[in-house]
Design an enzyme around this catalytic site. Structure first.
Site, PDB file in Angstrom:
ATOM      1  N   ASP A 164       0.880  -1.176   0.000  1.00  0.00           N
ATOM      2  CA  ASP A 164       0.000   0.000   0.000  1.00  0.00           C
ATOM      3  C   ASP A 164       0.916   1.224   0.000  1.00  0.00           C
ATOM      4  O   ASP A 164       1.640   1.451   0.970  1.00  0.00           O
ATOM      5  CB  ASP A 164      -0.864  -0.038   1.262  1.00  0.00           C
ATOM      6  CG  ASP A 164      -1.705   1.225   1.448  1.00  0.00           C
ATOM      7  OD1 ASP A 164      -1.542   2.178   0.655  1.00  0.00           O
ATOM      8  OD2 ASP A 164      -2.516   1.250   2.395  1.00  0.00           O
TER       9      ASP A 164
ATOM     10  N   TYR B 288       0.976   0.595  15.192  1.00  0.00           N
ATOM     11  CA  TYR B 288       0.060   0.358  14.082  1.00  0.00           C
ATOM     12  C   TYR B 288       0.342   1.319  12.930  1.00  0.00           C
ATOM     13  O   TYR B 288       0.306   2.530  13.105  1.00  0.00           O
ATOM     14  CB  TYR B 288      -1.402   0.510  14.534  1.00  0.00           C
ATOM     15  CG  TYR B 288      -2.353   0.277  13.395  1.00  0.00           C
ATOM     16  CD1 TYR B 288      -2.518  -1.004  12.879  1.00  0.00           C
ATOM     17  CD2 TYR B 288      -3.037   1.332  12.806  1.00  0.00           C
ATOM     18  CE1 TYR B 288      -3.351  -1.231  11.806  1.00  0.00           C
ATOM     19  CE2 TYR B 288      -3.885   1.110  11.732  1.00  0.00           C
ATOM     20  CZ  TYR B 288      -4.033  -0.179  11.242  1.00  0.00           C
ATOM     21  OH  TYR B 288      -4.852  -0.402  10.165  1.00  0.00           O
TER      22      TYR B 288
ATOM     23  N   LYS C  17      -2.697  -2.212   8.003  1.00  0.00           N
ATOM     24  CA  LYS C  17      -2.826  -3.659   8.204  1.00  0.00           C
ATOM     25  C   LYS C  17      -1.879  -4.414   7.274  1.00  0.00           C
ATOM     26  O   LYS C  17      -1.459  -3.890   6.247  1.00  0.00           O
ATOM     27  CB  LYS C  17      -4.282  -4.062   7.964  1.00  0.00           C
ATOM     28  CG  LYS C  17      -4.720  -5.220   8.822  1.00  0.00           C
ATOM     29  CD  LYS C  17      -4.554  -4.950  10.293  1.00  0.00           C
ATOM     30  CE  LYS C  17      -4.724  -6.194  11.144  1.00  0.00           C
ATOM     31  NZ  LYS C  17      -4.284  -5.946  12.525  1.00  0.00           N
TER      32      LYS C  17
HETATM   33  P1  13P Z   1      -4.665  -0.406   5.112  1.00  0.00           P
HETATM   34  O1  13P Z   1      -3.672  -1.260   5.867  1.00  0.00           O
HETATM   35  O2  13P Z   1      -5.300  -1.115   3.998  1.00  0.00           O
HETATM   36  O3  13P Z   1      -4.023   0.868   4.693  1.00  0.00           O
HETATM   37  O4  13P Z   1      -5.857  -0.051   6.084  1.00  0.00           O
HETATM   38  C1  13P Z   1      -5.569   0.616   7.236  1.00  0.00           C
HETATM   39  C2  13P Z   1      -6.701   1.165   8.002  1.00  0.00           C
HETATM   40  O5  13P Z   1      -6.434   1.600   9.129  1.00  0.00           O
HETATM   41  C3  13P Z   1      -8.075   1.213   7.486  1.00  0.00           C
HETATM   42  O6  13P Z   1      -8.957   1.848   8.379  1.00  0.00           O
HETATM   43 MG    MG Z   2      -4.046   2.061   3.291  1.00  0.00          MG
HETATM   44 MG    MG Z   3      -4.347  -2.083   2.445  1.00  0.00          MG
END
Ligand code: 13P
Ligand code: MG
Ligand code: MG
Length: 377
Positions: free
Chosen positions: A12, A239, A242
């Site tokens: 990402d 964090y 994800k």
């Molecule tokens: P991604 O890891 O796909 O960027 O999503 C992160 C997120 O916090 C969505 O609310």
């Molecule tokens: Mg994202």
């Molecule tokens: Mg993502």
């Protein structure tokens, strides 16, 4: 006869209006780089898609697993797409590029990586043709593939092939990784079906344990599955988005068939992820190149099936497995399941476990509240 490696590398590096999808320009940049690298001979072939806000590059080459040039190539593609995301003011530009410049492989540097090397030999008795599928998931952790892989490789209720195909009846070696272990890879190898309940004990906790690879026991050197099983919070210490895992699965012949491998995805099994990576929601099978636009970022998974010729070419035609009417009923059911579950808000199991949340800001609020607690005499 040729040794060919299939590599899937996904990251990402920026998306439009929040965590939805990368821009067309970013995708074109990566597609152009892939074409260039095929012409230069680094890659035999390549395919670029997105699932939610993640760009996935599927590549074939002859340089083996964990190859520096291949990984650097993918990294540079993501860097260039990051620059375009920055220029356009997109959200989270460069989000998954967690180190300044990875020395060799990009495994452990942010991007998700799944790779398998195999022999491509049209004269081979066992595998004259090569069929494989690529799963790309967004808004969830690597344990998201535990349930479907467990079901397909150990349970005839989901995979009749385990009874019908004598080569599959020999069983499988399943390698599970302990994703809480930060210093090197801590893994266990279990022979299935003998150790199926031991595997189940580990599968129960998909935040900590993930299936990383699966090998045949009929031909032990044949790897069937590779999953990207690294946790971003272990790399970043907090964090940062994800993990959004990818999985590469070789199919047919002595391996499960695509129709068997996708069967468990009709359930919409609960996974950790979605909004802020901090909730539990059912995983929705979608067509490739689908944006995340639903409430609370329902976790998505796409699935593309390919065939590879003797020269390593695979991208000319493909099947978008979940982009089919067969999955419409599953999608409607899963959205309803998610909507009902969301009514419980933040209370208890609708949010991720405290172990997962310990990488988020909720720990600061809890720390402050701790000071006000008193023990009643
Ligand atoms: P991604 O890891 O796909 O960027 O999503 C992160 C997120 O916090 C969505 O609310
Ligand atoms: Mg994202
Ligand atoms: Mg993502």
């Amino acid at each position: 006869m040729r040794k060919i490696t299939a590599s899937v590398i996904k990251a990402d590096v920026g998306s439009i209006g929040g965590h939805t999808k990368p821009s067309e320009k970013m995708l074109r940049i990566v597609q152009d780089r892939v074409k260039e690298s095929i012409n230069k001979g680094l890659l035999l072939d390549g395919f670029v898609s997105h699932t939610g806000d993640d760009i996935a590059i599927v590549m074939s080459h002859e340089r083996g697993v964990g190859n520096r040039e291949i990984h650097q190539f993918a990294w540079n593609c993501f860097l260039e797409a990051t620059r375009e995301a920055q220029r356009a003011g997109l959200y989270g530009a460069g989000q998954d590029l967690l180190v300044d410049a990875p020395a060799g492989t990009v495994r452990g540097a942010g991007p998700a990586v799944a790779e398998i090397e195999f022999t491509r030999d049209p004269q081979s008795k066992e595998r004259p043709a090569e069929a494989f599928i690529v799963f790309t998931a967004d808004k969830c952790g690597p344990g998201a593939y535990n349930y479907p892989l467990y079901a397909v490789f150990s349970d005839p209720m989901h995979d009749g092939g385990l009874l019908l195909n004598p080569k599959m009846r020999k069983g499988f070696s399943i390698t599970v990784i302990d994703m809480d272990h930060k210093d090197g890879d801590r893994v266990i190898k279990l022979e299935i079906p003998e150790r199926v309940w031991d595997l189940a004990v580990l599968m129960q906790n998909p935040d900590r344990f993930a299936i990383e690879s699966i090998h045949s026991r009929y031909v032990p050197e044949e790897q069937i599955v590779s999953v990207s099983a690294t946790r971003l919070h272990n790399i970043a210490g907090k964090y940062t988005g994800k993990d959004d895992p990818v999985a590469l699965v070789r199919t047919q012949g002595m391996f499960p068939a695509p129709e068997e491998i996708v069967e468990p995805f009709t359930l919409g099994h609960f996974v950790t992820g979605d909004a802020r990576g901090s909730h539990v929601m059912p995983l929705m099978p979608v067509a490739i190149n689908t944006a995340v636009a639903g409430p609370y970022c329902l976790p998505l998974v796409a699935c593309v099936a390919f065939s590879m010729d003797a020269a390593g070419k695979f991208s000319e035609e493909y099947v978008d497995m979940f982009g089919n009417v067969a999955w419409d009923a599953a999608r409607l059911k899963i959205q309803k399941k998610a909507d009902e579950w969301r009514r419980q808000g933040f209370i208890g199991p609708t949010m991720a476990s405290h172990q997962e949340l310990s990488y988020t800001g909720i720990v600061d609020a809890l720390r402050e509240l701790e000071k006000e607690f008193e023990v009643r005499k």
